[in-house]
Design an enzyme around this catalytic site. Sequence first.
Site, PDB file in Angstrom:
ATOM      1  N   ASP A   1       0.862  -1.190   0.000  1.00 20.64           N
ATOM      2  CA  ASP A   1       0.000   0.000   0.000  1.00 20.64           C
ATOM      3  C   ASP A   1       0.897   1.238   0.000  1.00 20.64           C
ATOM      4  O   ASP A   1       2.121   1.148   0.038  1.00 20.64           O
ATOM      5  CB  ASP A   1      -0.938  -0.005   1.221  1.00 20.64           C
ATOM      6  CG  ASP A   1      -0.161   0.102   2.535  1.00 20.64           C
ATOM      7  OD1 ASP A   1       0.946  -0.471   2.613  1.00 20.64           O
ATOM      8  OD2 ASP A   1      -0.642   0.754   3.480  1.00 20.64           O
TER       9      ASP A   1
ATOM     10  N   HIS B   1       1.512  -8.754  -3.638  1.00 18.73           N
ATOM     11  CA  HIS B   1       0.529  -7.708  -3.332  1.00 18.73           C
ATOM     12  C   HIS B   1       1.307  -6.405  -3.154  1.00 18.73           C
ATOM     13  O   HIS B   1       1.708  -6.034  -2.046  1.00 18.73           O
ATOM     14  CB  HIS B   1      -0.230  -8.076  -2.055  1.00 18.73           C
ATOM     15  CG  HIS B   1      -1.358  -7.131  -1.733  1.00 18.73           C
ATOM     16  ND1 HIS B   1      -2.609  -7.280  -2.258  1.00 18.73           N
ATOM     17  CD2 HIS B   1      -1.409  -6.015  -0.960  1.00 18.73           C
ATOM     18  CE1 HIS B   1      -3.395  -6.305  -1.806  1.00 18.73           C
ATOM     19  NE2 HIS B   1      -2.679  -5.519  -1.021  1.00 18.73           N
TER      20      HIS B   1
ATOM     21  N   ASP C   1       0.444 -17.452  -4.244  1.00 19.03           N
ATOM     22  CA  ASP C   1       1.045 -16.377  -5.042  1.00 19.03           C
ATOM     23  C   ASP C   1      -0.037 -15.646  -5.823  1.00 19.03           C
ATOM     24  O   ASP C   1      -0.054 -15.652  -7.049  1.00 19.03           O
ATOM     25  CB  ASP C   1       2.112 -16.971  -5.973  1.00 19.03           C
ATOM     26  CG  ASP C   1       2.812 -15.896  -6.797  1.00 19.03           C
ATOM     27  OD1 ASP C   1       2.708 -14.707  -6.442  1.00 19.03           O
ATOM     28  OD2 ASP C   1       3.463 -16.251  -7.809  1.00 19.03           O
TER      29      ASP C   1
ATOM     30  N   GLU D   1       2.060 -10.109   0.485  1.00 20.32           N
ATOM     31  CA  GLU D   1       2.413  -8.689   0.431  1.00 20.32           C
ATOM     32  C   GLU D   1       3.909  -8.522   0.734  1.00 20.32           C
ATOM     33  O   GLU D   1       4.625  -9.505   0.986  1.00 20.32           O
ATOM     34  CB  GLU D   1       1.565  -7.868   1.431  1.00 20.32           C
ATOM     35  CG  GLU D   1       1.657  -6.370   1.153  1.00 20.32           C
ATOM     36  CD  GLU D   1       0.673  -5.497   1.939  1.00 20.32           C
ATOM     37  OE1 GLU D   1      -0.173  -6.023   2.680  1.00 20.32           O
ATOM     38  OE2 GLU D   1       0.773  -4.263   1.790  1.00 20.32           O
TER      39      GLU D   1
END
Length: 530
Positions: free
Chosen positions: A149, A460, A503, A512
């Site tokens: 993120d 991620h 994955d 992530e």
Amino acid sequence: MKSKIYVNEIGYRPNDRKVAIYCGKDAVNFQILDKTGACVLQKVSTESRYNPSTENYEVKCDFSEIKENGEYIVKVADEVSVPFVVGEDIYNHSVKSLMRFFYLQRCGTELTKEFAGEYAHPSCHNTPARIYGTDIFREVNGGWHDAGDYGRYIVAAAVTLAALFHAIENDESLLKVDMQIPESGQAMPDLLTEIRYELEWMLKMQDEATGKVYHKVTCAGFCDFIMPEYETEELVICPFSLTATADFAACMAMAVKFYAPYDKAFAERMAEAAKRAYAVMREIQVPGGFLNPEGVVTGTYEDKYELDEQYWASAEMYKAFGDELYKNEFENYVNQEVMHGYGWEDVASFGNLAYLSTSYPTDDKIADKLRKAIVDKADALMKKYEANNYEISFDEKDFIWGSNMYIAENGSHLFDAYKITGKDEYLIAAREHINYIFGKNPCNVCFITGAGTNQVYNPHHRPSAAVKKAMLGMLIGGPDSGLHDPDAVRDCAGLAPALCYTDKLLSYSTNEVTIYWNSALLMLMAQVLS
Ligand code: G3I
Ligand code: 9MR
Ligand code: ZN
């Protein structure tokens, strides 16, 4: 490549222990073949043993006697492993890419094609940020995106830098690595330049008036899989927290000595910032610790136990500045129950290292007590290590979110015991944790993006997803038996704990990446490979 034989996919250094794991119920004959296909070693594995983490049987194929440089495979009947290399410099490339990741996570600045390749992007997240619940805006540009993120969190930043500082302490050659960043070639080593990029942002997160430190700056929610400059919602600065303020103090105190030789004024700014944060951290008492305020749903780094952060801060403050006050406060914390660790949540182990390495006077009894606790912890890990077929200090309950960070962290705990006792068995065990991460694991994957044969393709990580290509050099979270996302539930329900990895782009709980997972691995590698 599907195989039942798991090896470190990068390879092994000539004099290191070399073990492959074969998945099967009986002992086997195994062979090591060189690049020409010639058999250079033939042996029998250990007896097979049941593994509660995989709910399977495995045997160990020890081929440590292979010391000659070259490329090899392990063969059992018709089954072969991926090829791997024996050589002294096998990790250099991975170390550099693990380090370059931090540059590629830079926020608030343009990344050009020259230095970032396909991950180039214009400056991002550079609008003034609203202080939560007010109409006050503040400039907090800079720092690194935390993870997959685009949030920026102080707790995560501080432990990342602490681990990087320990990496440097253990392997000064990291300061010579050309990280191919825009500032490369200047007097300050690249790694210190890169770390400074994060420190400058952290300094902006400290309130001038009070010295308290804001917990994080993110948008109210997570964005889609877009490049960072497209996340243009309002930035929100979340309230001060005790964990952020204490970790900030610890980290700034640590940083001082690294920068003093290059930039005295910067070092002094950090010293001042550390002292101000430390002085007020205890005033930020919120029952239960930091939680997201209404309307904000990004990462929390919530942590009910805030004593270990204060413990760490007092130790670093004493080590950096030598004031009796810090020593007394640390020695007080020692008598309380603190959470030991090198992760974002439990940080007291950093405090131990600080107290045990300060050049200011320490109390012998307390130092002995700390050393004993470190060795006891390592001995408990050694028991798990011996019981685990993959030679990691984990049992079946240890596969939680970010398990790969705990693997690296445990390696560092074992290294600490090695330093205290001089016993090689701890060092050898610590190194096996690296072999696990690089492919000697039941998931049959090299957990660092871009490395090995069986790679992670769909981390991620927003820039990787936007560009449709996994960025190099990221340690992914790894198996998490808690099945904390819908993809993990779909792909891993019913699997044994050590196999709960998928994955998939959307599997943020297993796939992530974060800055503090990379730094934990770098710290361990610097400790046990140099
Ligand atoms: O500590 C308990 C342990 O006692 C218990 O046995 C175990 C059983 O599940 O759980 C442990 O807690 C877990 C904790 O991580 C330990 O590190 C929680 O279940 C788990 O939910 C928690 O996950 C954290 C996750 O955020 C959710 O809060 C990860 O550690 C943490 O790395 C992750 O951080 C996120 C940021 O918020 C946002 N950016 C990405 C980053 C990585 O995913
Ligand atoms: O992308 C987010 C990741 O960085 C966090 O670690 C994770 C847990 O907080 O959340 C991810 O965002 C997901 C959100 O929680 C739920 N909707 C889907 C989001 C993207 O997968
Ligand atoms: Zn950004």
